[in-house]
Design a protein around this motif. Sequence first.
Motif, short mmCIF file in Angstrom:
data_model
loop_
_atom_site.label_atom_id
_atom_site.label_comp_id
_atom_site.label_asym_id
_atom_site.label_seq_id
_atom_site.Cartn_x
_atom_site.Cartn_y
_atom_site.Cartn_z
N LYS A 168 0.83 -1.21 0.00
CA LYS A 168 0.00 0.00 0.00
C LYS A 168 0.87 1.26 0.00
O LYS A 168 0.58 2.23 -0.72
N ILE A 169 1.94 1.25 0.78
CA ILE A 169 2.86 2.39 0.81
C ILE A 169 3.53 2.57 -0.54
O ILE A 169 3.58 3.67 -1.09
N ALA A 170 4.05 1.47 -1.10
CA ALA A 170 4.72 1.54 -2.40
C ALA A 170 3.77 1.97 -3.50
O ALA A 170 4.13 2.77 -4.37
N ASP A 171 2.56 1.45 -3.46
CA ASP A 171 1.57 1.74 -4.49
C ASP A 171 1.28 3.23 -4.58
O ASP A 171 1.24 3.81 -5.67
N LYS A 172 1.11 3.88 -3.45
CA LYS A 172 0.81 5.31 -3.43
C LYS A 172 1.98 6.12 -4.01
O LYS A 172 1.78 7.02 -4.83
N ILE A 173 3.20 5.78 -3.59
CA ILE A 173 4.37 6.52 -4.08
C ILE A 173 4.54 6.34 -5.58
O ILE A 173 4.76 7.31 -6.33
N LEU A 221 7.12 2.39 -12.90
CA LEU A 221 7.11 0.98 -12.50
C LEU A 221 5.70 0.39 -12.44
O LEU A 221 5.39 -0.44 -11.60
N LYS A 222 4.87 0.81 -13.38
CA LYS A 222 3.47 0.35 -13.38
C LYS A 222 3.37 -1.15 -13.61
O LYS A 222 2.61 -1.84 -12.93
N GLU A 223 4.12 -1.66 -14.57
CA GLU A 223 4.03 -3.08 -14.91
C GLU A 223 4.56 -3.95 -13.76
O GLU A 223 3.98 -4.97 -13.42
N THR A 224 5.67 -3.50 -13.19
CA THR A 224 6.25 -4.23 -12.07
C THR A 224 5.27 -4.32 -10.91
O THR A 224 5.05 -5.37 -10.32
N LYS A 225 4.69 -3.19 -10.57
CA LYS A 225 3.73 -3.13 -9.46
C LYS A 225 2.52 -4.02 -9.74
O LYS A 225 2.07 -4.77 -8.87
N ASN A 226 2.01 -3.96 -10.95
CA ASN A 226 0.83 -4.75 -11.30
C ASN A 226 1.11 -6.24 -11.27
O ASN A 226 0.27 -7.04 -10.87
N ASP A 227 2.32 -6.64 -11.72
CA ASP A 227 2.70 -8.06 -11.66
C ASP A 227 2.72 -8.55 -10.22
O ASP A 227 2.24 -9.64 -9.91
N LEU A 228 3.29 -7.73 -9.35
CA LEU A 228 3.38 -8.12 -7.94
C LEU A 228 1.98 -8.28 -7.35
O LEU A 228 1.70 -9.24 -6.64
N LYS A 229 1.12 -7.35 -7.66
CA LYS A 229 -0.24 -7.40 -7.12
C LYS A 229 -1.00 -8.59 -7.68
O LYS A 229 -1.68 -9.32 -6.95
N LYS A 230 -0.87 -8.81 -8.97
CA LYS A 230 -1.64 -9.87 -9.63
C LYS A 230 -1.22 -11.26 -9.19
O LYS A 230 -2.04 -12.12 -8.88
#
Length: 212
Positions: free
Chosen positions: A183-188, A195-204
Amino acid sequence: MRKVILLILVSLLISCDFIEKTNDIQDSMLAKGFTIEGESIYFGESEFEFEKTVKLNNSALEYSRQRKFIKARKTLLKALDIEPQNPILWNNLGNVERVSPNESKAKKYFEKSIKVSDTTYLVAVLNLGILHSYSGDFDKSKKLFQYIISNSDNDLLEAISNLELTKLYIDTGNCEKAKKSFKIADKILNDLNVLKETKNDLKKFNLDYCQN
């Protein structure tokens, strides 16, 4: 589980696992003067003293992209003859050894980068933390990520450290802490728009796993 994650490490070398993440790489190059390629961070938070060193460093990184690791290593060592106290060069040498792969030497060079910078070059702290995390030494890696979060005023480094903590918490079965770190990383990262793709892969592939 960790192979599914496909995240990053932090300043301009190549990592074969992430070579196809071009959009993320280009986005990240715009953030705070950092360059992220694959799982490695190369620049940011430090400078070169001589133009010759810059050229040697850039040549080494190009050799590494071509997977010519022996030439990359030799070129960085030449640069270190000129600037032996430059943490960028030690960090990049660590990245060369990591993708060679030679984890023991990579660890040594990341530690050297941290030492010559008096622990101010947090890029090397992050790279060392990720190296420990990938080898399963979660206690050491967690301390390094938390050190960055406590001592850095750089949003990108804080975000990446929280993403790495998210992976670590998932791998060690602590989904609640994983969700908080994400949640902290997502907001920043939303604010920085990187790093949209990286973040989405981690979440998915990983945070969803915590729901099961």
